[in-house]
Write a protein that holds these residues in place. Structure first.
Motif, PDB file in Angstrom:
ATOM      1  N   ILE A   1       0.822  -1.204   0.000  1.00 32.75           N
ATOM      2  CA  ILE A   1       0.000   0.000   0.000  1.00 32.75           C
ATOM      3  C   ILE A   1       0.861   1.261   0.000  1.00 32.75           C
ATOM      4  CG2 ILE A   1      -0.244   0.164   2.512  1.00 32.75           C
ATOM      5  CD1 ILE A   1      -3.213   0.935   1.985  1.00 32.75           C
ATOM      6  N   ASN A   2       0.444   2.226  -0.810  1.00 30.09           N
ATOM      7  CA  ASN A   2       1.002   3.576  -0.774  1.00 30.09           C
ATOM      8  C   ASN A   2      -0.005   4.511  -1.429  1.00 30.09           C
ATOM      9  OD1 ASN A   2       1.747   4.115  -3.698  1.00 30.09           O
ATOM     10  ND2 ASN A   2       2.967   2.264  -3.333  1.00 30.09           N
ATOM     11  N   ALA A   3       0.125   5.793  -1.179  1.00 31.20           N
ATOM     12  CA  ALA A   3      -0.860   6.773  -1.654  1.00 31.20           C
ATOM     13  C   ALA A   3      -0.968   6.784  -3.176  1.00 31.20           C
ATOM     14  CB  ALA A   3      -0.499   8.162  -1.135  1.00 31.20           C
ATOM     15  N   ASP A   4       0.126   6.531  -3.877  1.00 31.24           N
ATOM     16  CA  ASP A   4       0.116   6.606  -5.346  1.00 31.24           C
ATOM     17  C   ASP A   4      -0.752   5.533  -5.996  1.00 31.24           C
ATOM     18  OD1 ASP A   4       1.803   8.812  -5.325  1.00 31.24           O
ATOM     19  OD2 ASP A   4       3.612   7.578  -5.448  1.00 31.24           O
ATOM     20  N   ILE A   5      -0.814   4.344  -5.417  1.00 30.23           N
ATOM     21  CA  ILE A   5      -1.572   3.265  -6.065  1.00 30.23           C
ATOM     22  C   ILE A   5      -3.057   3.310  -5.750  1.00 30.23           C
ATOM     23  CG2 ILE A   5       0.404   1.708  -6.277  1.00 30.23           C
ATOM     24  CD1 ILE A   5      -2.088   0.655  -3.849  1.00 30.23           C
ATOM     25  N   LEU A   6      -3.453   4.078  -4.755  1.00 33.70           N
ATOM     26  CA  LEU A   6      -4.849   4.102  -4.327  1.00 33.70           C
ATOM     27  C   LEU A   6      -5.792   4.549  -5.441  1.00 33.70           C
ATOM     28  CD1 LEU A   6      -4.520   5.582  -0.727  1.00 33.70           C
ATOM     29  CD2 LEU A   6      -4.754   3.170  -1.398  1.00 33.70           C
ATOM     30  N   LYS A   7      -5.345   5.462  -6.288  1.00 23.88           N
ATOM     31  CA  LYS A   7      -6.201   5.989  -7.357  1.00 23.88           C
ATOM     32  C   LYS A   7      -6.537   4.936  -8.411  1.00 23.88           C
ATOM     33  CE  LYS A   7      -2.249   7.895  -9.860  1.00 23.88           C
ATOM     34  NZ  LYS A   7      -1.181   7.793  -8.890  1.00 23.88           N
ATOM     35  N   ASN A   8      -5.801   3.835  -8.418  1.00 19.60           N
ATOM     36  CA  ASN A   8      -6.020   2.779  -9.407  1.00 19.60           C
ATOM     37  C   ASN A   8      -7.109   1.780  -8.998  1.00 19.60           C
ATOM     38  OD1 ASN A   8      -3.862   3.790 -10.957  1.00 19.60           O
ATOM     39  ND2 ASN A   8      -2.406   2.627  -9.733  1.00 19.60           N
ATOM     40  N   TYR A   9      -7.609   1.906  -7.779  1.00 20.61           N
ATOM     41  CA  TYR A   9      -8.533   0.910  -7.232  1.00 20.61           C
ATOM     42  C   TYR A   9      -9.758   1.546  -6.594  1.00 20.61           C
ATOM     43  CZ  TYR A   9      -4.533  -2.267  -7.520  1.00 20.61           C
ATOM     44  OH  TYR A   9      -3.481  -3.017  -7.960  1.00 20.61           O
ATOM     45  N   GLN A  10     -10.833   0.762  -6.534  1.00 23.53           N
ATOM     46  CA  GLN A  10     -11.952   1.067  -5.646  1.00 23.53           C
ATOM     47  C   GLN A  10     -11.602   0.388  -4.337  1.00 23.53           C
ATOM     48  OE1 GLN A  10     -15.037   2.937  -5.532  1.00 23.53           O
ATOM     49  NE2 GLN A  10     -14.432   2.363  -3.454  1.00 23.53           N
ATOM     50  N   ILE A  11     -11.311   1.160  -3.318  1.00 24.54           N
ATOM     51  CA  ILE A  11     -10.861   0.628  -2.040  1.00 24.54           C
ATOM     52  C   ILE A  11     -12.070   0.224  -1.195  1.00 24.54           C
ATOM     53  CG2 ILE A  11      -9.511   1.066   0.055  1.00 24.54           C
ATOM     54  CD1 ILE A  11      -7.874   1.231  -2.589  1.00 24.54           C
ATOM     55  N   ILE A  12     -11.981  -0.958  -0.617  1.00 21.98           N
ATOM     56  CA  ILE A  12     -12.956  -1.403   0.375  1.00 21.98           C
ATOM     57  C   ILE A  12     -12.201  -1.573   1.689  1.00 21.98           C
ATOM     58  CG2 ILE A  12     -14.559  -3.203   1.103  1.00 21.98           C
ATOM     59  CD1 ILE A  12     -15.179  -3.707  -1.825  1.00 21.98           C
ATOM     60  N   ASP A  13     -12.602  -0.797   2.664  1.00 27.14           N
ATOM     61  CA  ASP A  13     -12.001  -0.829   3.992  1.00 27.14           C
ATOM     62  C   ASP A  13     -12.799  -1.809   4.830  1.00 27.14           C
ATOM     63  OD1 ASP A  13     -11.131  -0.332   6.631  1.00 27.14           O
ATOM     64  OD2 ASP A  13     -10.781   1.791   6.196  1.00 27.14           O
ATOM     65  N   ILE A  14     -12.170  -2.911   5.220  1.00 25.14           N
ATOM     66  CA  ILE A  14     -12.898  -3.993   5.892  1.00 25.14           C
ATOM     67  C   ILE A  14     -12.772  -3.948   7.409  1.00 25.14           C
ATOM     68  CG2 ILE A  14     -12.738  -5.450   3.859  1.00 25.14           C
ATOM     69  CD1 ILE A  14     -10.661  -7.131   5.518  1.00 25.14           C
ATOM     70  N   ARG A  15     -12.246  -2.841   7.937  1.00 33.54           N
ATOM     71  CA  ARG A  15     -12.153  -2.705   9.389  1.00 33.54           C
ATOM     72  C   ARG A  15     -13.549  -2.474   9.977  1.00 33.54           C
ATOM     73  NH1 ARG A  15      -8.556   2.127  10.304  1.00 33.54           N
ATOM     74  NH2 ARG A  15      -9.748   2.882   8.506  1.00 33.54           N
ATOM     75  N   THR A  16     -13.619  -2.351  11.268  1.00 28.88           N
ATOM     76  CA  THR A  16     -14.896  -2.112  11.950  1.00 28.88           C
ATOM     77  C   THR A  16     -15.185  -0.617  12.028  1.00 28.88           C
ATOM     78  OG1 THR A  16     -13.817  -2.023  14.108  1.00 28.88           O
ATOM     79  CG2 THR A  16     -14.624  -4.198  13.367  1.00 28.88           C
ATOM     80  N   PRO A  17     -16.451  -0.252  12.237  1.00 25.43           N
ATOM     81  CA  PRO A  17     -16.790   1.168  12.376  1.00 25.43           C
ATOM     82  C   PRO A  17     -15.979   1.887  13.458  1.00 25.43           C
ATOM     83  CG  PRO A  17     -18.776  -0.093  12.021  1.00 25.43           C
ATOM     84  CD  PRO A  17     -17.653  -1.097  12.194  1.00 25.43           C
ATOM     85  N   SER A  18     -15.677   1.212  14.553  1.00 22.88           N
ATOM     86  CA  SER A  18     -14.870   1.874  15.596  1.00 22.88           C
ATOM     87  C   SER A  18     -13.452   2.155  15.099  1.00 22.88           C
ATOM     88  CB  SER A  18     -14.849   1.040  16.886  1.00 22.88           C
ATOM     89  OG  SER A  18     -14.253  -0.219  16.663  1.00 22.88           O
ATOM     90  N   GLU A  19     -12.918   1.291  14.255  1.00 24.36           N
ATOM     91  CA  GLU A  19     -11.596   1.541  13.680  1.00 24.36           C
ATOM     92  C   GLU A  19     -11.644   2.701  12.686  1.00 24.36           C
ATOM     93  OE1 GLU A  19      -9.159  -2.530  13.368  1.00 24.36           O
ATOM     94  OE2 GLU A  19     -11.200  -2.685  12.543  1.00 24.36           O
ATOM     95  N   TRP A  20     -12.719   2.760  11.905  1.00 29.85           N
ATOM     96  CA  TRP A  20     -12.869   3.886  10.964  1.00 29.85           C
ATOM     97  C   TRP A  20     -12.921   5.200  11.729  1.00 29.85           C
ATOM     98  CZ3 TRP A  20     -17.673   1.081   8.697  1.00 29.85           C
ATOM     99  CH2 TRP A  20     -17.266  -0.012   7.909  1.00 29.85           C
TER     100      TRP A  20
END
Length: 124
Positions: free
Chosen positions: A24-43
């Protein structure tokens, strides 16, 4: 019984899964639809990647989200899907489970811990 079945499927997925892993790095994030699978408390604690969709892999009580696979399948995007969690361990499991259920995903290794250590600023 359903929970036991999901757990067994999850455990056996590692043997057969062929998931793409990307550091993971900031540059590659734009290439994907990110799904954050953590819990709401982590978000709430650290924020999320801008544009990410939150779909918890585990419920707050630690049980597996029984709707996880279907919720991810319902995501509509022109970009490939990438999965992120806190450290990369949970996303490895989730990516394997999704792969075994016909969902092509990329696992973002290092997770949010690695991204935040690189100075990435999340959205709350």
């Amino acid at each position: 019984m359903k929970k036991l079945f999901l757990y067994l499927v999850l455990c056996t997925n590692f043997v057969f899964a062929e998931v793409k892993n990307v550091n993971i790095n900031a540059d590659i994030l734009k290439n994907y639809q990110i799904i954050d699978i953590r819990t709401p408390s982590e978000w709430a604690q650290t924020g999320m990647i801008k544009g990410a969709i939150g779909i918890s892999f585990y419920n707050e009580n630690g049980s597996l989200n029984e709707n996880f696979i279907q919720e991810v399948k319902n995501v509509s995007s022109n970009k490939p899907i990438a999965i992120v969690c806190r450290s990369g361990a949970r996303s490895t499991k989730a990516s394997a489970l999704l792969d075994q259920n016909g969902v092509e995903v990329t696992n973002l290794t290092g997770g949010m811990n690695a991204l935040l250590s690189q100075g990435y600023e999340t959205t709350k």
